[in-house]
Scaffold this motif. Structure first.
Motif, PDB file in Angstrom:
ATOM      1  N   MET A   1       0.843  -1.196   0.000  1.00 14.85           N
ATOM      2  CA  MET A   1       0.000   0.000   0.000  1.00 14.85           C
ATOM      3  C   MET A   1       0.879   1.247   0.000  1.00 14.85           C
ATOM      4  O   MET A   1       1.824   1.344   0.782  1.00 14.85           O
ATOM      5  CB  MET A   1      -0.912   0.002   1.224  1.00 14.85           C
ATOM      6  N   GLY A   2       0.555   2.202  -0.876  1.00 12.32           N
ATOM      7  CA  GLY A   2       1.373   3.389  -1.028  1.00 12.32           C
ATOM      8  C   GLY A   2       1.098   4.453   0.013  1.00 12.32           C
ATOM      9  O   GLY A   2       0.099   4.424   0.741  1.00 12.32           O
ATOM     10  N   THR A   3       1.988   5.437   0.070  1.00  9.98           N
ATOM     11  CA  THR A   3       1.870   6.538   1.026  1.00  9.98           C
ATOM     12  C   THR A   3       0.611   7.353   0.780  1.00  9.98           C
ATOM     13  O   THR A   3      -0.089   7.756   1.726  1.00  9.98           O
ATOM     14  CB  THR A   3       3.106   7.450   0.921  1.00  9.98           C
ATOM     15  N   PHE A   4       0.298   7.614  -0.480  1.00 10.32           N
ATOM     16  CA  PHE A   4      -0.882   8.416  -0.820  1.00 10.32           C
ATOM     17  C   PHE A   4      -2.156   7.720  -0.331  1.00 10.32           C
ATOM     18  O   PHE A   4      -3.032   8.364   0.263  1.00 10.32           O
ATOM     19  CB  PHE A   4      -0.930   8.631  -2.330  1.00 10.32           C
ATOM     20  N   THR A   5      -2.264   6.422  -0.573  1.00  8.50           N
ATOM     21  CA  THR A   5      -3.442   5.659  -0.128  1.00  8.50           C
ATOM     22  C   THR A   5      -3.586   5.728   1.383  1.00  8.50           C
ATOM     23  O   THR A   5      -4.692   5.924   1.907  1.00  8.50           O
ATOM     24  CB  THR A   5      -3.342   4.195  -0.592  1.00  8.50           C
ATOM     25  N   ASN A   6      -2.476   5.573   2.090  1.00  4.41           N
ATOM     26  CA  ASN A   6      -2.518   5.667   3.550  1.00  4.41           C
ATOM     27  C   ASN A   6      -2.983   7.044   4.002  1.00  4.41           C
ATOM     28  O   ASN A   6      -3.776   7.177   4.947  1.00  4.41           O
ATOM     29  CB  ASN A   6      -1.136   5.375   4.146  1.00  4.41           C
ATOM     30  N   ARG A   7      -2.509   8.077   3.340  1.00  3.88           N
ATOM     31  CA  ARG A   7      -2.907   9.438   3.710  1.00  3.88           C
ATOM     32  C   ARG A   7      -4.409   9.647   3.502  1.00  3.88           C
ATOM     33  O   ARG A   7      -5.071  10.294   4.316  1.00  3.88           O
ATOM     34  CB  ARG A   7      -2.119  10.459   2.879  1.00  3.88           C
ATOM     35  N   VAL A   8      -4.945   9.084   2.425  1.00  2.35           N
ATOM     36  CA  VAL A   8      -6.386   9.226   2.164  1.00  2.35           C
ATOM     37  C   VAL A   8      -7.185   8.471   3.223  1.00  2.35           C
ATOM     38  O   VAL A   8      -8.197   8.965   3.727  1.00  2.35           O
ATOM     39  CB  VAL A   8      -6.729   8.725   0.750  1.00  2.35           C
ATOM     40  N   ARG A   9      -6.735   7.266   3.572  1.00  5.04           N
ATOM     41  CA  ARG A   9      -7.431   6.500   4.604  1.00  5.04           C
ATOM     42  C   ARG A   9      -7.410   7.203   5.951  1.00  5.04           C
ATOM     43  O   ARG A   9      -8.379   7.140   6.717  1.00  5.04           O
ATOM     44  CB  ARG A   9      -6.800   5.108   4.739  1.00  5.04           C
ATOM     45  N   GLU A  11      -7.349  10.366   6.269  1.00  5.71           N
ATOM     46  CA  GLU A  11      -7.975  11.674   6.029  1.00  5.71           C
ATOM     47  C   GLU A  11      -6.983  12.829   6.173  1.00  5.71           C
ATOM     48  O   GLU A  11      -7.375  13.973   6.441  1.00  5.71           O
ATOM     49  CB  GLU A  11      -9.200  11.876   6.925  1.00  5.71           C
ATOM     50  N   LYS A  12      -5.697  12.535   5.990  1.00  2.59           N
ATOM     51  CA  LYS A  12      -4.705  13.606   5.871  1.00  2.59           C
ATOM     52  C   LYS A  12      -4.823  14.244   4.485  1.00  2.59           C
ATOM     53  O   LYS A  12      -4.466  15.410   4.297  1.00  2.59           O
ATOM     54  CB  LYS A  12      -3.299  13.051   6.086  1.00  2.59           C
ATOM     55  N   THR A  13      -5.291  13.443   3.526  1.00  2.00           N
ATOM     56  CA  THR A  13      -5.681  13.941   2.205  1.00  2.00           C
ATOM     57  C   THR A  13      -7.175  13.702   2.061  1.00  2.00           C
ATOM     58  O   THR A  13      -7.637  12.570   2.222  1.00  2.00           O
ATOM     59  CB  THR A  13      -4.917  13.204   1.090  1.00  2.00           C
ATOM     60  N   PHE A  21     -12.939  18.275   0.151  1.00  2.00           N
ATOM     61  CA  PHE A  21     -12.209  17.825  -1.038  1.00  2.00           C
ATOM     62  C   PHE A  21     -11.987  18.978  -2.020  1.00  2.00           C
ATOM     63  O   PHE A  21     -12.882  19.782  -2.279  1.00  2.00           O
ATOM     64  CB  PHE A  21     -12.979  16.710  -1.750  1.00  2.00           C
ATOM     65  N   SER A  22     -10.767  19.027  -2.560  1.00  2.00           N
ATOM     66  CA  SER A  22     -10.421  19.981  -3.608  1.00  2.00           C
ATOM     67  C   SER A  22      -9.643  19.225  -4.670  1.00  2.00           C
ATOM     68  O   SER A  22      -8.665  18.542  -4.350  1.00  2.00           O
ATOM     69  CB  SER A  22      -9.571  21.126  -3.035  1.00  2.00           C
ATOM     70  N   LEU A  23     -10.085  19.341  -5.918  1.00  2.03           N
ATOM     71  CA  LEU A  23      -9.395  18.632  -6.988  1.00  2.03           C
ATOM     72  C   LEU A  23      -7.949  19.093  -7.117  1.00  2.03           C
ATOM     73  O   LEU A  23      -7.038  18.286  -7.345  1.00  2.03           O
ATOM     74  CB  LEU A  23     -10.140  18.836  -8.316  1.00  2.03           C
ATOM     75  N   GLN A  24      -7.722  20.372  -6.927  1.00  2.00           N
ATOM     76  CA  GLN A  24      -6.355  20.898  -7.003  1.00  2.00           C
ATOM     77  C   GLN A  24      -5.483  20.297  -5.899  1.00  2.00           C
ATOM     78  O   GLN A  24      -4.344  19.882  -6.140  1.00  2.00           O
ATOM     79  CB  GLN A  24      -6.377  22.422  -6.878  1.00  2.00           C
ATOM     80  N   LYS A  25      -6.028  20.231  -4.680  1.00  2.00           N
ATOM     81  CA  LYS A  25      -5.273  19.663  -3.564  1.00  2.00           C
ATOM     82  C   LYS A  25      -5.071  18.159  -3.772  1.00  2.00           C
ATOM     83  O   LYS A  25      -4.017  17.606  -3.413  1.00  2.00           O
ATOM     84  CB  LYS A  25      -6.033  19.915  -2.257  1.00  2.00           C
ATOM     85  N   TRP A  26      -6.067  17.494  -4.347  1.00  2.00           N
ATOM     86  CA  TRP A  26      -5.977  16.062  -4.646  1.00  2.00           C
ATOM     87  C   TRP A  26      -4.790  15.799  -5.582  1.00  2.00           C
ATOM     88  O   TRP A  26      -3.978  14.889  -5.333  1.00  2.00           O
ATOM     89  CB  TRP A  26      -7.294  15.611  -5.267  1.00  2.00           C
ATOM     90  N   GLU A  27      -4.696  16.591  -6.621  1.00  7.44           N
ATOM     91  CA  GLU A  27      -3.599  16.429  -7.587  1.00  7.44           C
ATOM     92  C   GLU A  27      -2.249  16.769  -6.958  1.00  7.44           C
ATOM     93  O   GLU A  27      -1.246  16.088  -7.194  1.00  7.44           O
ATOM     94  CB  GLU A  27      -3.856  17.309  -8.810  1.00  7.44           C
ATOM     95  N   GLU A  32       2.957  14.770  -4.587  1.00  7.77           N
ATOM     96  CA  GLU A  32       3.935  14.765  -3.496  1.00  7.77           C
ATOM     97  C   GLU A  32       4.089  13.392  -2.842  1.00  7.77           C
ATOM     98  O   GLU A  32       5.188  13.038  -2.398  1.00  7.77           O
ATOM     99  CB  GLU A  32       3.523  15.786  -2.430  1.00  7.77           C
ATOM    100  N   HIS A  33       2.998  12.603  -2.790  1.00  8.56           N
ATOM    101  CA  HIS A  33       3.031  11.379  -1.981  1.00  8.56           C
ATOM    102  C   HIS A  33       2.747  10.094  -2.760  1.00  8.56           C
ATOM    103  O   HIS A  33       2.888   9.007  -2.198  1.00  8.56           O
ATOM    104  CB  HIS A  33       2.023  11.489  -0.830  1.00  8.56           C
ATOM    105  N   GLY A  34       2.316  10.206  -4.000  1.00 12.31           N
ATOM    106  CA  GLY A  34       2.064   8.995  -4.777  1.00 12.31           C
ATOM    107  C   GLY A  34       3.343   8.192  -4.954  1.00 12.31           C
ATOM    108  O   GLY A  34       4.361   8.739  -5.385  1.00 12.31           O
ATOM    109  N   SER A  35       3.285   6.890  -4.613  1.00 12.46           N
ATOM    110  CA  SER A  35       4.530   6.116  -4.619  1.00 12.46           C
ATOM    111  C   SER A  35       4.447   4.784  -5.343  1.00 12.46           C
ATOM    112  O   SER A  35       5.478   4.145  -5.545  1.00 12.46           O
ATOM    113  CB  SER A  35       4.989   5.863  -3.167  1.00 12.46           C
ATOM    114  N   ASP A  36       3.249   4.324  -5.720  1.00 17.84           N
ATOM    115  CA  ASP A  36       3.172   3.038  -6.416  1.00 17.84           C
ATOM    116  C   ASP A  36       1.923   2.991  -7.292  1.00 17.84           C
ATOM    117  O   ASP A  36       1.151   3.953  -7.377  1.00 17.84           O
ATOM    118  CB  ASP A  36       3.195   1.865  -5.428  1.00 17.84           C
ATOM    119  N   GLU A  37       1.716   1.843  -7.933  1.00 17.89           N
ATOM    120  CA  GLU A  37       0.592   1.685  -8.859  1.00 17.89           C
ATOM    121  C   GLU A  37      -0.746   1.771  -8.135  1.00 17.89           C
ATOM    122  O   GLU A  37      -1.724   2.300  -8.669  1.00 17.89           O
ATOM    123  CB  GLU A  37       0.722   0.338  -9.582  1.00 17.89           C
ATOM    124  N   GLU A  38      -0.805   1.254  -6.917  1.00 16.25           N
ATOM    125  CA  GLU A  38      -2.044   1.319  -6.144  1.00 16.25           C
ATOM    126  C   GLU A  38      -2.429   2.770  -5.867  1.00 16.25           C
ATOM    127  O   GLU A  38      -3.610   3.138  -5.950  1.00 16.25           O
ATOM    128  CB  GLU A  38      -1.891   0.551  -4.828  1.00 16.25           C
TER     129      GLU A  38
END
Length: 676
Positions: A1-9, A11-13, A21-27, A32-38
């Motif tokens: 599991m990647g860093t970005f997924t963990n952050r979403v779970r 609710e840091k993202t 939710f903000s699409l700009q902040k999502w991107e 900054e934190h996306g690290s794998d295919e998941e």
């Protein structure tokens, strides 16, 4: 599991289901934190979900029309939901009768419940799915209205209501709720998106867990029906004996001027709903919940789960009386030629909260203060954590409410108890010792009554094994048959009711399996010391003993699906093995006569029990018909606008195959009950 997924779970993202939710902040966060295919797949899925939620919000008209009062909107929503509920009951009754008329052999309750009826849009759904969609569809529009704390004073003005817009709004509400659930499945349970252009297909990645979840739901339904049948007969017998029930029945609703009076019946009389609810609440009140049910819960403003069950019984019975009156009008009064604004509101009769409070106080024997708290608990106000299933009273005014019949008609009280415990933030982990004691008592009693397993023994307390040079291991349940040692990791957890709790449940079960495996290994690697420890517990085993690790859960979810070859079972599966036989009884629900009886002997000697145990626990035969009934299901995902994407959700469903559950004779005029 990647860093970005963990952050979403965590609710840091903020995900697309959150107001922040903000699409700009999502991107930005993904960059900054996306690290794998998941992470990448979740990022793309989030964009899809956000676009559909935006599309739904963009076409909501009725809820946002400031010219229509909140009171009018809520009455319109409740009227439409209750009307559609009546229509669904009519269609279900016709479908059941058609199935019985076509059948040449007795029809099982599962087969009756599995009939499909056509809904708007041409797609076929089970009656229970349609009923669930009615409740789920009203939740979002009602929440959006009520979270603004609107003024509900004044009478609703129904003349100007566009009922097509009301129906559309509820459909959009269901679409919004479905999309949020789709996001949760993607975030928590590993669903992935297959991109087919405008058409998107969401597919699961863990079919075993979904199979266990679906099979568990259907098994729970089957157990509920069977338990209700036994409980109903017991209730009838007690009524005939004049048994003084603690909880009194409701027998009428009257008007005395402007005041509503709900009449309480103090002498026991036969009531089908009271009979069914009393049976269901007995099933919902597990023995290891005893203290918990009667403990004042800070998360419920000091109320107890037991008091909620009492109040729910009164509420459901009162709602049934209202519903019966609406059914009579639905059946006998013509609607053609009458203005819709006249007859539609008749489907949402109101209850005065004061009358309901007085009824609960009189029927359940609680104070006026507590009855006010109880009524308030069941009013849906759109608060975080509330859901219409567990809070089925929709505000109609400052002191009136409207029951949603789809939620009060056929309650799944076991699920409601789990939801209420979740709302109260009760940690069932602290019920672990009570659950473990219950399991040990169950095993000890079964072994003491067995004529075959006389030599088997169970340790009557938590067993701690600490080999020299190793860490101590506490074993929740340990029993021995022959020279086979069964050790079990017991987990008292809430039945999962949504995607997030499903993920937590899965994590808990997998963790328990790892613990059971570790403890089994510790025992196997220190055989001589374990033999001595067993001797000190007055249990004899030799050093060539076999260890069988188990996980025993308090839920039906995941039961029958091993984790890393470690069986996952519940107390019923365990108890049946120790009894040594299974018995299937087919009962005609028309007259309660036994249609057929089949007994399966699991073993005849202790040696056979020892030899067959592992296979039994890994694949319990009583679950065969549920897992054989697992099949793929494709659920359509509709577009909200011409520019919105559509698609489908690939999942699993369970239609139990074979076995001898409750049956209906061919030509039986009694309609099968809806799935609980």
């Amino acid at each position: 599991m990647g860093t970005f997924t963990n952050r979403v779970r965590e609710e840091k993202t903020s995900g697309p289901n959150l107001r922040s939710f903000s699409l700009q902040k999502w991107e930005q966060d993904f960059a900054e934190h996306g690290s794998d295919e998941e992470d990448r797949e979740l990022f793309l899925a989030g964009q899809l979900i956000q676009s559909k939620l935006d599309a739904v919000r963009g076409v909501l008209k009725f809820s946002s029309d400031e010219a229509i009062s909140a009171t009018t909107k809520l009455r319109s929503f409740a009227s439409m939901v209750n009307y559609n509920f009546m229509v669904t009951l009519d269609k279900t009754d016709r479908a059941h009768k058609a199935k019985l008329a076509e059948a040449t052999e007795p029809v099982t309750a599962e087969e009756a419940a599995a009939v499909k009826i056509e809904a708007a849009g041409g797609h076929e759904w089970s009656p229970q799915e349609i009923i669930e969609s009615l409740v789920d569809g009203i939740e979002i529009p009602a929440r959006l209205l009520l979270m603004k704390n609107p003024d509900l004073a004044g009478n609703p003005r129904m003349q100007g209501v566009n009922w097509h817009e009301v129906a559309k709004e509820l459909s959009l509400g269901l679409m919004y709720r479905f999309t949020e659930d789709l996001w949760d499945e993607t975030l928590w349970n590993g669903y992935r998106v297959v991109d087919g252009g405008r058409t998107k297909i969401f597919v699961p990645t863990d079919l075993d867990y979904i199979s266990g979840f679906r099979a568990g739901i259907e098994r729970r339904h089957s157990l509920t029906r069977s338990f209700a049948l036994v409980g109903a007969q017991a209730h009838r017998d007690l009524v005939k004996l004049g048994f003084p029930f603690r909880l009194h029945d409701i027998n009428a609703i009257e008007r005395r001027g402007k005041r509503q009076v709900i009449k309480v019946e103090r002498s026991p009389k036969e009531s089908s709903l009271m009979r069914d609810i009393m049976s269901l609440r007995a099933m919902a009140s597990e023995p290891y919940y005893d203290d918990l049910l009667n403990e004042p819960q800070p998360g419920l403003a000091g109320l107890t789960i037991s008091s909620l069950l009492d109040a729910w019984t009164v509420l459901s019975r009162t709602s049934q009386i209202l519903e019966d009156g609406v059914k009579q009008r639905h059946k006998n009064e013509p609607r053609d030629g009458r203005p819709a604004h006249v007859w539609f509101p008749e489907y949402a009769p109101v209850l005065q909260t004061g009358a309901l409070e007085a009824a609960i106080s009189a029927a359940a024997g609680v104070s006026a203060h507590m009855s006010r708290q109880l009524v308030d608990f069941f009013i849906f106000r759109g608060n975080k954590g509330q859901e219409v299933w567990s809070q089925p009273l929709l505000p109609a005014g400052p002191s009136t409410v409207m029951p949603l019949f789809a939620a009060t008609n056929s309650p799944n009280l076991r699920r409601l108890v789990d939801v209420w415990m979740r709302q109260a933030k009760i940690d069932l982990g602290r019920r672990g010792p009570a659950f473990e004691n219950y399991l040990r008592d169950l095993v000890i009693e079964a072994l003491s009554e067995s004529t075959v397993l006389r030599g088997a023994r169970c340790v009557d307390r938590p067993f701690t094994f600490k080999p020299q040079g190793g860490q101590g291991e506490e074993i929740d349940l340990l029993f021995v048959i022959g020279n086979t040692v069964f050790i079990a990791e017991a987990k008292c957890i809430v039945e999962p009711t949504d995607a997030r709790s499903m993920a937590f449940h899965k994590k808990t079960v997998h963790g328990a399996a790892s613990q059971a495996a570790r403890k089994a290994q510790a025992i196997s690697e220190s055989r001589a010391e374990f033999v001595l420890a067993m001797a000190n517990a007055q249990i004899h085993v030799t050093e060539d003993f076999k260890v069988v690790p188990l996980v025993v859960v308090s839920t039906t979810t995941h039961v029958g699906v091993p984790v890393n070859d470690i069986p996952v079972i519940d107390s019923l599966i365990l108890n049946r093995f120790l009894i040594g036989e299974l018995e299937d009884v087919a009962v005609n629900l028309g007259d309660l006569s036994v249609h057929k009886r089949v007994k399966t002997v699991l073993y005849t000697t202790a040696q056979e029990a020892e030899d067959r145990a592992s296979r039994y626990f890994s694949s319990p035969p009583q679950l065969d018909r549920f897992f054989k009934g697992i099949r793929e299901r494709s659920v359509p995902i509709f577009a909200a606008t011409d520019d919105d994407w559509d698609g489908r959700l690939v999942t699993l469903e369970c239609v139990p195959a074979g076995g001898l559950p409750l049956t209906f004779d061919v030509g039986d005029e009694r309609s099968p009950p809806l799935v609980q």
